[in-house]
Motif scaffolding. Structure first.
Motif, PDB file in Angstrom:
ATOM      1  N   LEU A   1      25.108 -70.653   9.045  1.00  0.00           N
ATOM      2  CA  LEU A   1      24.264 -71.259   8.128  1.00  0.00           C
ATOM      3  C   LEU A   1      23.008 -70.435   7.909  1.00  0.00           C
ATOM      4  CD1 LEU A   1      24.107 -73.856   6.359  1.00  0.00           C
ATOM      5  CD2 LEU A   1      22.274 -74.453   7.977  1.00  0.00           C
ATOM      6  N   VAL A   2      22.959 -69.884   6.454  1.00  0.00           N
ATOM      7  CA  VAL A   2      21.796 -69.045   6.124  1.00  0.00           C
ATOM      8  C   VAL A   2      20.944 -69.802   5.160  1.00  0.00           C
ATOM      9  CG1 VAL A   2      21.419 -66.916   4.763  1.00  0.00           C
ATOM     10  CG2 VAL A   2      23.486 -67.091   6.047  1.00  0.00           C
ATOM     11  N   THR A   3      19.783 -69.972   5.673  1.00  0.00           N
ATOM     12  CA  THR A   3      18.842 -70.660   4.860  1.00  0.00           C
ATOM     13  C   THR A   3      17.704 -69.418   4.272  1.00  0.00           C
ATOM     14  OG1 THR A   3      18.993 -72.395   6.009  1.00  0.00           O
ATOM     15  CG2 THR A   3      16.902 -72.436   4.721  1.00  0.00           C
TER      16      THR A   3
ATOM     17  N   GLY B   1      19.375 -63.339  -7.250  1.00  0.00           N
ATOM     18  CA  GLY B   1      20.485 -62.732  -7.586  1.00  0.00           C
ATOM     19  C   GLY B   1      21.685 -63.184  -6.547  1.00  0.00           C
ATOM     20  N   ALA B   2      23.058 -62.319  -6.682  1.00  0.00           N
ATOM     21  CA  ALA B   2      23.920 -62.483  -5.692  1.00  0.00           C
ATOM     22  C   ALA B   2      23.967 -61.445  -4.450  1.00  0.00           C
ATOM     23  CB  ALA B   2      25.247 -62.016  -6.505  1.00  0.00           C
ATOM     24  N   TYR B   3      23.855 -62.056  -3.275  1.00  0.00           N
ATOM     25  CA  TYR B   3      23.742 -61.318  -2.006  1.00  0.00           C
ATOM     26  C   TYR B   3      25.004 -61.229  -1.298  1.00  0.00           C
ATOM     27  CZ  TYR B   3      18.712 -61.320  -2.321  1.00  0.00           C
ATOM     28  OH  TYR B   3      17.359 -61.080  -2.708  1.00  0.00           O
ATOM     29  N   SER B   4      25.574 -60.126  -1.129  1.00  0.00           N
ATOM     30  CA  SER B   4      26.745 -60.117   0.080  1.00  0.00           C
ATOM     31  C   SER B   4      26.134 -60.373   1.487  1.00  0.00           C
ATOM     32  CB  SER B   4      27.344 -58.805  -0.030  1.00  0.00           C
ATOM     33  OG  SER B   4      27.691 -58.544  -1.352  1.00  0.00           O
ATOM     34  N   VAL B   5      26.835 -61.281   2.053  1.00  0.00           N
ATOM     35  CA  VAL B   5      26.664 -61.664   3.413  1.00  0.00           C
ATOM     36  C   VAL B   5      27.454 -60.928   4.346  1.00  0.00           C
ATOM     37  CG1 VAL B   5      26.298 -63.354   5.171  1.00  0.00           C
ATOM     38  CG2 VAL B   5      25.934 -63.907   2.594  1.00  0.00           C
ATOM     39  N   LEU B   6      27.137 -60.219   5.328  1.00  0.00           N
ATOM     40  CA  LEU B   6      27.868 -59.078   6.106  1.00  0.00           C
ATOM     41  C   LEU B   6      27.333 -59.439   7.500  1.00  0.00           C
ATOM     42  CD1 LEU B   6      27.047 -55.915   4.141  1.00  0.00           C
ATOM     43  CD2 LEU B   6      29.055 -57.030   4.029  1.00  0.00           C
TER      44      LEU B   6
ATOM     45  N   ILE C   1      31.268 -61.377   5.034  1.00  0.00           N
ATOM     46  CA  ILE C   1      31.479 -62.912   5.140  1.00  0.00           C
ATOM     47  C   ILE C   1      31.638 -63.873   3.769  1.00  0.00           C
ATOM     48  CG2 ILE C   1      30.352 -64.990   5.977  1.00  0.00           C
ATOM     49  CD1 ILE C   1      29.402 -63.317   8.067  1.00  0.00           C
ATOM     50  N   GLY C   2      30.976 -63.363   2.784  1.00  0.00           N
ATOM     51  CA  GLY C   2      31.076 -63.980   1.516  1.00  0.00           C
ATOM     52  C   GLY C   2      29.736 -63.432   0.790  1.00  0.00           C
ATOM     53  N   THR C   3      29.536 -64.280  -0.365  1.00  0.00           N
ATOM     54  CA  THR C   3      28.400 -64.091  -1.323  1.00  0.00           C
ATOM     55  C   THR C   3      27.691 -65.475  -1.449  1.00  0.00           C
ATOM     56  OG1 THR C   3      29.897 -62.405  -2.220  1.00  0.00           O
ATOM     57  CG2 THR C   3      28.011 -63.105  -3.483  1.00  0.00           C
ATOM     58  N   CYS C   4      26.160 -65.188  -1.690  1.00  0.00           N
ATOM     59  CA  CYS C   4      25.459 -66.390  -1.792  1.00  0.00           C
ATOM     60  C   CYS C   4      24.640 -65.952  -2.995  1.00  0.00           C
ATOM     61  CB  CYS C   4      24.765 -66.757  -0.606  1.00  0.00           C
ATOM     62  SG  CYS C   4      23.190 -65.582   0.000  1.00  0.00           S
ATOM     63  N   GLN C   5      24.501 -67.099  -3.760  1.00  0.00           N
ATOM     64  CA  GLN C   5      23.568 -66.612  -5.141  1.00  0.00           C
ATOM     65  C   GLN C   5      22.175 -67.346  -4.648  1.00  0.00           C
ATOM     66  OE1 GLN C   5      25.293 -65.519  -7.630  1.00  0.00           O
ATOM     67  NE2 GLN C   5      23.397 -65.118  -8.807  1.00  0.00           N
TER      68      GLN C   5
ATOM     69  N   ARG D   1      23.352 -59.283   7.418  1.00  0.00           N
ATOM     70  CA  ARG D   1      23.027 -58.734   6.461  1.00  0.00           C
ATOM     71  C   ARG D   1      22.994 -59.565   5.438  1.00  0.00           C
ATOM     72  NH1 ARG D   1      24.584 -52.658   7.462  1.00  0.00           N
ATOM     73  NH2 ARG D   1      23.664 -52.381   9.389  1.00  0.00           N
ATOM     74  N   LEU D   2      22.011 -59.697   4.449  1.00  0.00           N
ATOM     75  CA  LEU D   2      22.264 -60.296   3.010  1.00  0.00           C
ATOM     76  C   LEU D   2      21.865 -59.105   2.246  1.00  0.00           C
ATOM     77  CD1 LEU D   2      22.247 -62.802   4.807  1.00  0.00           C
ATOM     78  CD2 LEU D   2      21.325 -63.810   2.651  1.00  0.00           C
ATOM     79  N   GLN D   3      22.889 -58.481   1.325  1.00  0.00           N
ATOM     80  CA  GLN D   3      22.502 -57.328   0.592  1.00  0.00           C
ATOM     81  C   GLN D   3      22.605 -57.543  -0.841  1.00  0.00           C
ATOM     82  OE1 GLN D   3      22.219 -53.552   1.731  1.00  0.00           O
ATOM     83  NE2 GLN D   3      21.440 -53.800  -0.386  1.00  0.00           N
ATOM     84  N   SER D   4      21.683 -57.280  -1.598  1.00  0.00           N
ATOM     85  CA  SER D   4      21.885 -57.611  -3.010  1.00  0.00           C
ATOM     86  C   SER D   4      21.515 -56.249  -3.730  1.00  0.00           C
ATOM     87  CB  SER D   4      21.023 -58.418  -3.569  1.00  0.00           C
ATOM     88  OG  SER D   4      19.640 -58.066  -3.815  1.00  0.00           O
ATOM     89  N   THR D   5      21.773 -56.035  -5.298  1.00  0.00           N
ATOM     90  CA  THR D   5      21.262 -54.706  -5.915  1.00  0.00           C
ATOM     91  C   THR D   5      19.687 -54.530  -5.626  1.00  0.00           C
ATOM     92  OG1 THR D   5      21.109 -55.880  -7.878  1.00  0.00           O
ATOM     93  CG2 THR D   5      23.392 -54.665  -7.280  1.00  0.00           C
TER      94      THR D   5
END
Lengths: 223, 171
Positions: A158-160, A168-173, A184-188, A211-215
């Protein structure tokens, strides 16, 4: 809610459903009783697996492994349990907050103990083994949220996000110990915040970093 | 075992190793992986023995639950392919699986075997895929090419019938 209990008992509930259902079960005695009965039935299915004699020297290999592992001293075990209890108490606060509710703890210590006890019971009922919490930080080491990692069947995280540097959209790795990153997925993230649950397809012990990676930004939580 | 008595630990391993290894083989299929899983299950049981509460249930279901979790972890990490659910169902419901363990567990196993045999195949398959393969309802739906709601219903109905057998016992 009752429709989710069989999935919870068999491990078929997805990460986000599971987190929500566990939070509910910890507060609802009827559901806890139902879940207990369903879990007993699910565990009984395991009794049907046939007995198979293991290869020779299996017993001595197991005993050697147990010998090699040192027994944690009682105090360390107690401290470890307290850390779990504290994490669980914190997790329920975050889960309730994620649902948009506001949790007011009237009597801080008594309430925390009650919540922790409920979550210990919930973990035991649902075959969960432990829950870890780690801080999510920005590239310049400022806190940006929390990641909870649950080792169970299935495992989930669970990411809070509380103070992201950018929306923005973050890729979860999930980065494993070998350094490989698994999507793992993407979170907005909106208004710099958001809460997201995901199924974790590796053992928590194998995860070295989330990691949460956005642009525009990178958030990291290391174990 | 929880007290760290080497003789008790050896007796514990000797008593349950065939059950633990049997479950590991049933889930992961491959014998080498199953041996690793069974060893890991005993290590985990030893590690968590202090937290075992006999009031919450017998040792064997607790140990098998640990074994199942270790097996599912192994499947995910090593990407081993477990038995097909149809093969596993046949294995689980075979009459000659009777166990010579404490009588309560024999009774539980007999009861659940009868209940599992009585389930429609699609419900039994969904339950087995969830319990033994560690699949979520969504993964089962994707694997079987059926809607998610259908899988949820199958799990709910299947588990309700299995639970009813335990409630009958308790009356």
């Amino acid at each position: 809610m009752h429709g989710l209990l069989p999935e919870l008992a068999t491990g078929a509930a997805a990460g986000d459903d599971r987190a929500w259902a566990l939070a509910h079960v910890s507060r609802c005695q009827d559901c806890r009783r139902d879940l207990n009965q369903l879990t007993t039935a699910a565990d009984a299915v395991l009794l049907l697996a046939p007995s198979v004699e293991p290869p020779p020297r299996f017993e001595s290999t197991v005993l050697a492994r147990l010998d090699a592992a040192s027994t944690p001293p009682p105090r360390r075990r107690l401290l470890a349990r307290r850390r779990v209890v504290a994490a669980l108490a914190f997790a329920v606060c975050m889960l309730v907050a994620a649902g948009g509710g506001a949790l007011y703890v009237q009597s801080r210590t008594a309430e925390d103990r009650r919540l922790a006890e409920q979550y210990r019971q919930t973990l035991a009922v649902a075959n969960g083994r432990y829950l870890k919490a780690t801080t999510l930080t920005t590239a310049d080491a400022r806190p940006a949220g929390t990641v909870f990692l649950y080792q169970g069947n299935p495992s989930w995280l669970l990411v809070t996000v509380t103070t992201a540097p950018a929306d923005g959209a973050y890729s979860v790795l999930a980065v494993d110990r070998a350094g490989a990153a698994h999507a793992i997925g993407t979170c907005q993230v909106i208004n710099r915040t958001g809460t997201f649950g995901y199924r974790l397809r590796m053992a928590v012990a194998e995860v070295s970093e989330i990691r949460l990676q956005s642009t525009d930004a990178l958030l990291r939580a290391t174990r | 075992m929880a007290a760290g008595d080497p003789q008790a630990t050896a007796s514990f391993v000797r008593r349950f190793q065939a059950r633990v290894f049997g479950l590991a083989v049933s889930i992961v299929g491959a014998t080498a992986t199953a041996e690793d899983v069974a060893q890991e299950a005993f290590v985990r049981a030893w590690r968590y023995a202090g937290g075992y509460d006999p009031r919450r249930g017998a040792v064997l279901p607790w140990l098998l639950s640990i074994t199942r979790n270790a097996a599912i972890d192994a499947i995910r990490l090593r990407r081993d392919r477990p038995y097909e659910p149809e093969v596993m169902l046949a294995l689980l419901t075979a009459a000659d699986n009777a166990i010579a363990e404490p009588s309560d567990e024999v009774a539980d196993a007999d009861r659940i075997r009868v209940a599992l045999r009585g389930l429609p195949l699609e419900q039994a398959t969904a339950v087995v895929l969830a319990i033994f393969h560690g699949l979520t309802a969504k993964e089962i739906a994707e694997r079987q090419g059926v809607p998610l709601g259908t899988v949820k219903t199958r799990i709910r109905l299947g588990m309700s019938r299995l639970r009813d057998h335990f409630e009958v016992r308790d009356e």
